[in-house]
Design an enzyme around this catalytic site. Structure first.
Site, mmCIF file in Angstrom:
data_model
loop_
_atom_site.group_PDB
_atom_site.id
_atom_site.type_symbol
_atom_site.label_atom_id
_atom_site.label_comp_id
_atom_site.label_asym_id
_atom_site.label_seq_id
_atom_site.Cartn_x
_atom_site.Cartn_y
_atom_site.Cartn_z
ATOM 1 N N HIS A 229 -1.613 3.755 -6.600
ATOM 2 C CA HIS A 229 -0.579 2.640 -6.425
ATOM 3 C C HIS A 229 -0.687 1.637 -7.454
ATOM 4 O O HIS A 229 0.447 0.828 -7.415
ATOM 5 C CB HIS A 229 -0.690 2.099 -4.944
ATOM 6 N N ASP B 259 -4.641 8.775 -3.311
ATOM 7 C CA ASP B 259 -4.333 7.552 -4.152
ATOM 8 C C ASP B 259 -5.134 7.062 -5.260
ATOM 9 O O ASP B 259 -5.825 6.188 -5.611
ATOM 10 C CB ASP B 259 -4.494 6.114 -3.107
ATOM 11 N N SER C 189 -7.828 -3.897 -6.626
ATOM 12 C CA SER C 189 -7.593 -2.351 -6.275
ATOM 13 C C SER C 189 -7.924 -1.667 -7.511
ATOM 14 O O SER C 189 -7.407 -2.085 -8.778
ATOM 15 C CB SER C 189 -6.258 -2.346 -5.780
#
Length: 384
Positions: A114, A144, A222
């Site tokens: 993402h 992901d 992230s």
């Protein structure tokens, strides 16, 4: 006595002129003396702090400092650029940022999918402030995970050592590092709070066997590494659960063993090899189970099997007739999958998760209900 039209018009004009002068004066005063908003907002590198005395640090702090110094130069800031369009179809440049980390001397960088999804250009910067254009190698959208590659151009950067996420224990100390701004990595610490959970991160994405931690994973971190006390990567920082609306809630990380498998597939095969049984099914629900007089109320009803696929070769049966259930067309009469290797399958999501843990070529034991009876069928998985 009534006012003449010309006099009325002149009076209105004077009032408008006075109002305009007052408005302009207020605007001038506000712009000169009022509070100003910044033209741009960005983080500014802090001055180097004074060196702390090693004597002032306890053993845990000393270990944290050592791991941070060792790992942070290999943690990347990832800057993405893409173009979106506004209501009038005018192009609008959009920038995004996240973190990642170097996993080998060939320049491969792991991050979250993402972070880079849809990016037209990707730039990577490490602790030495050198910037590199990154090539998107591939991604596992379900888990992901994305893999990038950079040309180090002779720069010597140490890859982070990859650990083993199988032997983790609840209570084990962990360190989360990110590089959200590109000039200095950030560090948070905590413990492993829980293991083995499946966390739904999107409509079709999840973190299987997620590592839950109380180490804060802030926005921009992230894709960064979650490290153990030996400085080995045990996970990729990914999701944040923040019930208060803040960015420091419950963090989740993707197990590094999952990421290693994905990276190996992408480097060697150029794609993610995903196991499949070669069948299409639908989650069973109680009303349908009752209507079909099935002995179970949960499972996956096999509607079709791929001719020549793993399920067909193993003798798994698909539906043999069509019925209408509300607005849905169903194929009934096929097997109902209730378990894989003894692990319950109550829904299509359960089936997908269990297949996600397997590899093409593995042989699994598929528990099915056929003609009201339970039976186990060995199936050699194919590649989807």
């Amino acid at each position: 006595m009534a006012m003449m039209p010309d006099e009325t018009g002149r009076r209105a004009f004077r009032l408008l002129a006075i109002g305009a002068i007052i408005g302009l004066g207020a605007y001038w005063a506000g712009s000169r003396y009022g509070q100003h908003e910044p033209a741009s907002v960005s983080a500014v590198p802090a001055a180097a702090p004074a060196a702390a005395s090693e004597v002032a640090l306890d053993p845990t702090e000393t270990e944290n400092v050592r791991i941070y110094k060792q790992a942070s130069p290999s943690v990347a800031n990832i800057l993405t650029k893409t173009v979106e369009y506004d209501f009038f179809f005018n192009p609008v440049p959009v920038e995004g940022a996240g973190s990642g980390f170097l996993i080998d001397t060939d320049g491969h960088v792991l991050t979250n999918n993402h972070v880079v999804q849809g990016a037209q250009t990707i730039e990577v910067a490490f602790g030495d402030h050198a910037k590199y254009k990154a090539k998107f190698i591939g991604a596992d959208t379900l888990n992901d995970i994305a893999l990038l590659k950079i040309d180090l151009n002779g720069h010597k950067l140490a890859a982070l050592p990859l650990g083993d996420s199988r032997g983790l224990l609840v209570g084990q100390r962990v360190l989360a590092i990110g590089n959200p701004f590109g000039f200095q990595s950030t560090l948070t610490t905590g413990v492993v709070s829980s293991l083995g959970r499946t966390v739904q991160t999107g409509e079709n994405t999840f973190i299987d066997e997620a590592i839950q931690t109380d180490a804060s994973i802030n926005r921009g971190n992230s894709g960064g590494p979650l490290l153990n006390s030996h400085g080995e990567v045990i996970g990729i920082n990914s999701a944040i659960y923040a019930p208060t609306g803040t960015t420091a809630g419950i963090g989740f990380a993707i197990p590094i063993n999952t990421a290693k498998r994905v990276a190996e597939d992408l480097i060697k095969q150029g794609r993610v090899r995903r196991a499949t049984i070669g069948a299409e099914g639908r989650t069973l629900w109680p009303d349908l189970a009752g209507a079909l007089n099935l002995p179970v109320q949960q499972g996956v009803l096999v509607e079709r099997v791929v001719p020549g696929g793993p399920a067909a070769q193993a003798g798994v049966r698909g539906g043999n007739r069509s019925v209408q259930a509300g607005l849905r067309d169903l194929r009934i009469g096929g097997d109902v999958i209730t378990a894989i290797n003894g692990e319950p399958v109550n829904s299509q999501s359960d089936l997908n998760l269990l297949l996600n843990r397997a590899r093409p070529g593995d042989t699994i034991s598929l528990t099915v209900i056929r003609d009201g009876k339970k039976m186990n069928v060995p199936v050699k998985l194919g590649e989807g």
